[in-house]
Design a protein around this motif. Structure first.
Motif, mmCIF file in Angstrom:
data_model
loop_
_atom_site.group_PDB
_atom_site.id
_atom_site.type_symbol
_atom_site.label_atom_id
_atom_site.label_comp_id
_atom_site.label_asym_id
_atom_site.label_seq_id
_atom_site.Cartn_x
_atom_site.Cartn_y
_atom_site.Cartn_z
ATOM 1 N N ALA A 293 31.289 73.401 96.311
ATOM 2 C CA ALA A 293 32.125 73.959 95.250
ATOM 3 C C ALA A 293 32.759 75.282 95.686
ATOM 4 C CB ALA A 293 31.288 74.157 93.983
ATOM 5 N N THR A 294 31.996 76.086 96.412
ATOM 6 C CA THR A 294 32.526 77.358 96.911
ATOM 7 C C THR A 294 33.651 77.130 97.915
ATOM 8 O OG1 THR A 294 30.358 78.409 96.626
ATOM 9 C CG2 THR A 294 31.927 79.514 98.081
ATOM 10 N N LEU A 295 33.458 76.181 98.805
ATOM 11 C CA LEU A 295 34.484 75.874 99.800
ATOM 12 C C LEU A 295 35.740 75.311 99.139
ATOM 13 C CD1 LEU A 295 32.133 74.300 102.487
ATOM 14 C CD2 LEU A 295 33.383 76.454 102.717
ATOM 15 N N ALA A 296 35.564 74.484 98.106
ATOM 16 C CA ALA A 296 36.721 73.947 97.380
ATOM 17 C C ALA A 296 37.514 75.063 96.716
ATOM 18 C CB ALA A 296 36.248 72.929 96.337
ATOM 19 N N GLY A 326 34.187 75.580 107.313
ATOM 20 C CA GLY A 326 32.962 75.344 106.565
ATOM 21 C C GLY A 326 32.921 73.959 105.955
ATOM 22 N N GLY A 327 34.092 73.456 105.538
ATOM 23 C CA GLY A 327 34.142 72.142 104.901
ATOM 24 C C GLY A 327 33.720 71.026 105.827
ATOM 25 N N PHE A 328 34.215 71.039 107.060
ATOM 26 C CA PHE A 328 33.832 69.989 107.999
ATOM 27 C C PHE A 328 32.347 70.053 108.326
ATOM 28 C CE2 PHE A 328 38.290 69.035 109.443
ATOM 29 C CZ PHE A 328 38.201 67.674 109.198
ATOM 30 N N THR A 329 31.837 71.250 108.582
ATOM 31 C CA THR A 329 30.409 71.368 108.872
ATOM 32 C C THR A 329 29.576 70.928 107.679
ATOM 33 O OG1 THR A 329 30.792 73.213 110.382
ATOM 34 C CG2 THR A 329 28.574 72.966 109.533
ATOM 35 N N THR A 390 38.895 67.480 93.784
ATOM 36 C CA THR A 390 38.045 66.320 94.080
ATOM 37 C C THR A 390 36.927 66.690 95.048
ATOM 38 O OG1 THR A 390 39.922 64.828 93.759
ATOM 39 C CG2 THR A 390 38.031 63.958 94.966
ATOM 40 N N LEU A 391 37.252 67.486 96.051
ATOM 41 C CA LEU A 391 36.237 67.943 96.998
ATOM 42 C C LEU A 391 35.101 68.662 96.280
ATOM 43 C CD1 LEU A 391 35.103 68.611 99.825
ATOM 44 C CD2 LEU A 391 36.666 70.569 99.881
ATOM 45 N N GLY A 392 35.446 69.566 95.361
ATOM 46 C CA GLY A 392 34.416 70.313 94.645
ATOM 47 C C GLY A 392 33.535 69.413 93.800
ATOM 48 N N LEU A 393 34.150 68.488 93.065
ATOM 49 C CA LEU A 393 33.382 67.614 92.175
ATOM 50 C C LEU A 393 32.482 66.661 92.955
ATOM 51 C CD1 LEU A 393 36.144 66.756 89.537
ATOM 52 C CD2 LEU A 393 34.214 68.328 89.264
ATOM 53 N N MET A 394 33.018 66.043 93.996
ATOM 54 C CA MET A 394 32.214 65.101 94.792
ATOM 55 C C MET A 394 31.100 65.816 95.558
ATOM 56 S SD MET A 394 33.246 62.088 94.076
ATOM 57 C CE MET A 394 33.511 62.763 92.411
ATOM 58 N N SER A 395 31.335 67.055 95.946
ATOM 59 C CA SER A 395 30.299 67.818 96.650
ATOM 60 C C SER A 395 29.098 68.077 95.752
ATOM 61 C CB SER A 395 30.872 69.147 97.151
ATOM 62 O OG SER A 395 31.863 68.942 98.123
ATOM 63 N N LEU A 396 29.361 68.291 94.457
ATOM 64 C CA LEU A 396 28.253 68.511 93.526
ATOM 65 C C LEU A 396 27.354 67.279 93.432
ATOM 66 C CD1 LEU A 396 30.142 70.394 90.657
ATOM 67 C CD2 LEU A 396 28.527 71.372 92.315
#
Length: 409
Positions: A293-296, A326-329, A390-396
């Motif tokens: 969420a932070t990265l998003a 950070g997102g890829f890692t 979408t990245l933030g929501l799916m990461s959660l």
């Protein structure tokens, strides 16, 4: 050789391969103006030069997983690196069709490495896999930075064909390092296993749950789908911004192509600090959704800043770099953490990259089409905002403390 020394050499091989896994893609965007002019292709067609390898990241994912099962991860990655070399040299030998064909070959080679280098990392580094994944991603960022920063200066001297092909000189070094320290190591372990003295390594383990049957079970798991969608959103953002960030800066901030290339290199190199640290952050808590969420949020700040305050582009390039590195890692570390062993990691990686890179492949092309159709970057910006959300929501969801195991046969 001691076990510590052996692991250090395998790490060196991983780093050498990683150095060659993004440069052949990121070298293209700073040269799009010269490419479109020389080859007589449109902006949206030129965007396919980034989309084509990403599309192969998706379509060739099942083939890559099969190669890992059939030959062992180490041997399969060697095949991938050879393909990167062939594509890098071959794509500059003729016109646009050969350029696209060579780029597709590069995409196939990178796909094999994308899926199976993390398998090697999980197999050979165990509890240190998250940290080594950080080194892997950071080195990819370094390779991307070198090519994007030097693309225009090299093209000024050797034209765009020379600027695309010159990076082939790095690939034989990676081939040699991987063969010496991974492939031969895997071969020795196989020989020992067949002699009854060892049973280690992906290619030589006694078949167990997940080792000999199809990887299709992961397609029924919501967690795997969340990983795939997070992977797709992150990758679509990275490749779209890598492709079009120089053009956005030329149009919105009035930068020259050379300065826009420098901005792209800043975006690439500032991904290294987060690439190295996010894996450690993932170990702080059982759940990692807060990191995604932070990265998003970082992606959103980068996109909106670039569109509405383009004069501050150095700041936005740094923010975007921190988010993409950070997102890829983060995504690759989740794949390693969510899989119970290297077989589960291979299954998750194959699915996540198939779905994720299908999404990612559409990103640069759709963004270019929207920009060309609307005559500006607002519509592509809305697409980027949707991907970051979408990245933030799916990461959660994907960041929950769960582990996927292969079903027993």
């Amino acid at each position: 050789m001691t076990k510590r020394a052996s692991k250090a050499l395998i790490l060196l091989a991983v780093v050498l391969v990683a150095l060659n896994m993004r440069g052949s893609i990121t070298v293209v965007p700073p040269l799009l103006g010269e490419l479109t002019s020389d080859l007589g292709i449109s902006r949206s067609t030129a965007g396919l030069l980034t989309s084509v390898p990403v599309l192969f990241f998706a379509l060739a994912a099942p083939l890559s997983a099969w190669l890992g099962r059939r030959f062992g991860a180490g041997h399969a990655v060697l095949i991938g690196v050879v393909l990167i070399l062939v594509g890098t040299v071959g794509r500059v030998l003729d016109g646009a069709p050969v350029l696209f064909l060579g780029t597709a070959v590069i995409g196939l080679g990178i796909t094999i490495a994308n899926i199976l280098v993390p398998v090697v990392i999980k197999r050979d580094f165990g509890q240190q896999a998250g940290r080594v994944t950080g080194y892997f991603v950071a080195t990819m960022a370094l390779g991307a930075t070198l090519t994007s920063a030097l693309a225009v200066p090299v093209a000024d001297r050797f034209a765009w064909r020379g600027a695309l092909a010159i990076w082939a000189v790095l690939v034989p070094v990676a081939l040699l390092g991987w063969w010496l320290h991974v492939t031969r190591h895997e071969r020795r372990e196989k020989a020992e296993a067949e002699a009854g003295t060892a049973a280690a390594g992906l290619a030589t383990q006694t078949p167990a749950a997940g080792a000999s049957h199809s990887d299709g079970y992961v397609w029924r798991l919501p967690l795997a789908w969340a990983l795939a969608l997070a992977f797709g959103s992150q990758s679509a953002l990275f490749y779209s911004m890598t492709t079009w960030m120089p053009s956005i800066l030329v149009d919105r901030a009035g930068l020259s192509a050379g300065v826009a290339g420098i901005a792209l290199s800043i975006y690439q190199i500032t991904g290294i600090p987060t690439a190295l640290t996010v894996a450690s952050l993932c170990r702080l808590r059982p759940s990692q959704g807060w990191i995604g969420a932070t990265l998003a949020t970082g992606w959103l700040v980068f996109i909106l800043g670039l569109l509405f305050l383009p004069a501050l582009w150095p700041l936005w390039a740094v923010v975007g770099g921190l988010a993409q590195g950070g997102g890829f890692t983060f995504i690759l570390t989740l794949l390693v953490l969510r899989g119970s062993d290297e077989h589960a990691v291979r299954a998750l990686g194959s699915m996540a990259q198939l779905i994720g890179y299908l999404i990612a492949a559409a990103g640069p092309f759709v963004a270019g089409w929207l920009a060309q159709s609307t005559g500006g970057w607002t519509a592509p910006g809305l697409l980027f905002v949707g991907l970051a959300t979408t990245l933030g929501l799916m990461s959660l969801i994907a960041g929950r403390d769960e582990t996927i195991e292969a079903p027993a046969r």
